[in-house]
Write a protein that holds these residues in place. Sequence first.
Motif, PDB file in Angstrom:
ATOM      1  N   HIS A  38      48.108  41.268  34.363  1.00 32.01           N
ATOM      2  CA  HIS A  38      47.470  40.938  35.643  1.00 32.01           C
ATOM      3  C   HIS A  38      46.814  39.561  35.633  1.00 32.01           C
ATOM      4  CE1 HIS A  38      44.203  42.624  33.170  1.00 32.01           C
ATOM      5  NE2 HIS A  38      43.430  41.780  33.841  1.00 32.01           N
ATOM      6  N   SER A  39      46.803  38.914  34.452  1.00 32.72           N
ATOM      7  CA  SER A  39      46.157  37.604  34.357  1.00 32.72           C
ATOM      8  C   SER A  39      46.937  36.711  33.394  1.00 32.72           C
ATOM      9  CB  SER A  39      44.709  37.765  33.882  1.00 32.72           C
ATOM     10  OG  SER A  39      44.073  36.505  33.793  1.00 32.72           O
ATOM     11  N   SER A  64      47.241  33.698  33.091  1.00 34.08           N
ATOM     12  CA  SER A  64      46.594  32.447  32.664  1.00 34.08           C
ATOM     13  C   SER A  64      45.601  32.668  31.525  1.00 34.08           C
ATOM     14  CB  SER A  64      45.870  31.812  33.859  1.00 34.08           C
ATOM     15  OG  SER A  64      44.849  32.680  34.330  1.00 34.08           O
ATOM     16  N   THR A  65      45.362  33.937  31.197  1.00 37.95           N
ATOM     17  CA  THR A  65      44.421  34.242  30.106  1.00 37.95           C
ATOM     18  C   THR A  65      45.153  34.087  28.779  1.00 37.95           C
ATOM     19  OG1 THR A  65      43.300  35.809  31.557  1.00 37.95           O
ATOM     20  CG2 THR A  65      42.816  35.961  29.201  1.00 37.95           C
ATOM     21  N   SER A  98      36.765  36.430  30.075  1.00 44.56           N
ATOM     22  CA  SER A  98      37.875  36.514  31.031  1.00 44.56           C
ATOM     23  C   SER A  98      39.001  35.542  30.710  1.00 44.56           C
ATOM     24  CB  SER A  98      37.360  36.245  32.452  1.00 44.56           C
ATOM     25  OG  SER A  98      36.823  34.927  32.547  1.00 44.56           O
ATOM     26  N   SER A  99      38.707  34.525  29.883  1.00 45.14           N
ATOM     27  CA  SER A  99      39.733  33.524  29.573  1.00 45.14           C
ATOM     28  C   SER A  99      40.399  33.756  28.221  1.00 45.14           C
ATOM     29  CB  SER A  99      39.117  32.122  29.597  1.00 45.14           C
ATOM     30  OG  SER A  99      38.178  31.979  28.540  1.00 45.14           O
ATOM     31  N   LYS A 102      42.502  35.892  25.269  1.00 43.63           N
ATOM     32  CA  LYS A 102      43.468  36.974  25.022  1.00 43.63           C
ATOM     33  C   LYS A 102      43.224  37.638  23.663  1.00 43.63           C
ATOM     34  CE  LYS A 102      47.170  34.286  22.790  1.00 43.63           C
ATOM     35  NZ  LYS A 102      48.619  34.086  22.738  1.00 43.63           N
ATOM     36  N   HIS A 111      39.621  42.886  31.052  1.00 42.30           N
ATOM     37  CA  HIS A 111      40.688  43.394  30.172  1.00 42.30           C
ATOM     38  C   HIS A 111      40.132  43.489  28.748  1.00 42.30           C
ATOM     39  CE1 HIS A 111      40.908  38.987  29.800  1.00 42.30           C
ATOM     40  NE2 HIS A 111      41.272  39.229  28.551  1.00 42.30           N
TER      41      HIS A 111
END
Length: 661
Positions: free
Chosen positions: A64-65, A67-68, A133-134, A136, A176
């Motif tokens: 869902h992200s 860019s992470t 949030s950024s 992984k 996440h």
Amino acid sequence: MFSSRRYFASAITVKLRPYQESCLEACKNALLAGATRIGVSLPTGAGKTTVFISLLAQISPPSHSPSTSRALIIVNSIELARQAAAQATALFPHWRVEIEQGIKHKASGNADVTVATYQTLLQPQRLAKFHPSSLKAVIVDEAHHAAAPSYRRILAHFDPEIRSPEANFQPPQLLHPIPIIGFSATFSRHDGLALGSVFQRIVYHRDFLEMIKEQWLCDVRFTSVKANIDLRNVTVNSKTGDFNATSLAHIINTETVNNLVVQAWLDRAKHRQSTLVFCVNLAHVRALTQAFQGFGVAARYLYSGTPAAERHALINAFKAGEYPVLVNCAILTEGADIPNIDCVIVARPTRSRNVFAQMIGRGMRQSPSTGKVDCHIIDFVDSTNRVSGVVSTPTLFGLDPGELIDDESIETLEARVQTAILRDTGGGQVPADSRDDIPDPKYITYVDYQNPFALVDGCSGAPHVAKLSTNAWVGCGNDIHILECLGKGYIRIERVPADEDKPAHYRATFTEATMHMPSAKAFKVSPFMRKRLIMTAETFSDAIRGCDTYAAQKVLRGSLALGLLRTAKWRKASASDSQKNFIQKRRVKRALDQDAAAATLQNMTKGEAANIITRLKHGAQAYYEKKMREVKKAFQLTEKERRRRERETVQVGPLVDHEAR
């Protein structure tokens, strides 16, 4: 979470060793199964950095992200930060890699991979650059530190399950889950802090001995030097369980011991190109360096206070072979990438298997380009009063700390372990006793087996006597030894302490039996005559030899003397009911373990029972119980040591969070 191809399409292909591939698979399987905080245990030189960088390349952003895509690597020194950053750049040159450390290295927080020291991340404004949030994934190098409050203060920002030591900390609201993956060569702690407070489980573990045998690490030669050091009065840190450095230095940092260290190197390792020496503290580092220099050896030293530029220059010169000996204190136990080290001297005793493994691990990297063939490990053991818990080369392999080890390989040491196991379990061929083929011993180690009921060495209580005599002598504690003479009486040897007139010596007496015990009981008289002096002797071996002669010539002549042998046929028969009843009664009377009593009595032989009864009659039990009272006082310390050693055992599986109990 994982892509079938590399997340960074421009990344170069990384060729991994088979165990590194297995490690990656174990990590991915654990994360796919729902784990988010996992640990990996790989020894020094196994390529941990290559593994975790390769793992980062295979972790995809959340669906869902997309860019992470950023990753944070947490290390505990600038040297490790530089190494990790250089390795990431070398393996994946199109990644943007930055370092966050101190004043000189300020990362943007937007790089593909940022390598940061935990000391810098303890500053709130520096940690704020890395918003959950950024990210992984988060990698923790030297992850055995992760349970410390300083690390948990940082890691709690990336996982609400990790408890921060700050009372007013607000757990993050994550969009996440962020995998937190720890890597260490010694994935355990000896100070009682539970790694389960950070990591859920260890998913992969390889021991350095396995890696050496499989030739992923260089071959190792071991030498243990017996030194006249007495560690009995060295204080132990109640938190870590290891020796206090100041107290230890008083014993280790002496001119005699330092000269012994240098002499051992000159005798066994002066041809080595690069020797790394571990000391106790700064004073020891300086004194031992001077000792090397006093023998004409070009030695240098560094410690935690060495300026960064000077430290960098010293290490680079050592790598280049500009001088042969580098002395340090604690600074190079972690993160030192110096493959050319081909000799490690452990000049500081330790009670921590982790610390010992870290020190010797510095020399296990392969380095064929420098001509390195193997690494010689030299450590020093107490030759007089061995203190329990001290880790050394012999104990690493399960051998007695007193074993002589000189330039031996892993294979020969393991063969010695197997030989010892066969000897202890009776699996080997044991020659029968002979009355005439016992050579004079070169030395004797006296061992006093106190418990009169212990089925050890035929219940003799004095297995050391077997080196001196074929007869069935038993030990009763307190330097008293008895030879029962088959109903004719008994011979007793006891040690007489020195006084103003005589030095310490041994006194032997014979007490003759005049009637059988039942008759004596009926008449209410002693069954024995007064004891008579046989001899006095300066040494225990002389006393034993003289008493054996007396027994054969004066007490049991001719073939009757064969009944005194440990191997006498009658001793192998099953114990009689009267013997068992006597022993059982004494056990009940003294409230000893009744379950153990039943088990031992069932298969007991006449010889074992006779030995136990003799020992009981001559005070062994009272002496044993006195000793047990002393042991009981030390029970808590023993339990504490056991728990500390358990914490140093690494295995794949769940980790326990003791704080959550």
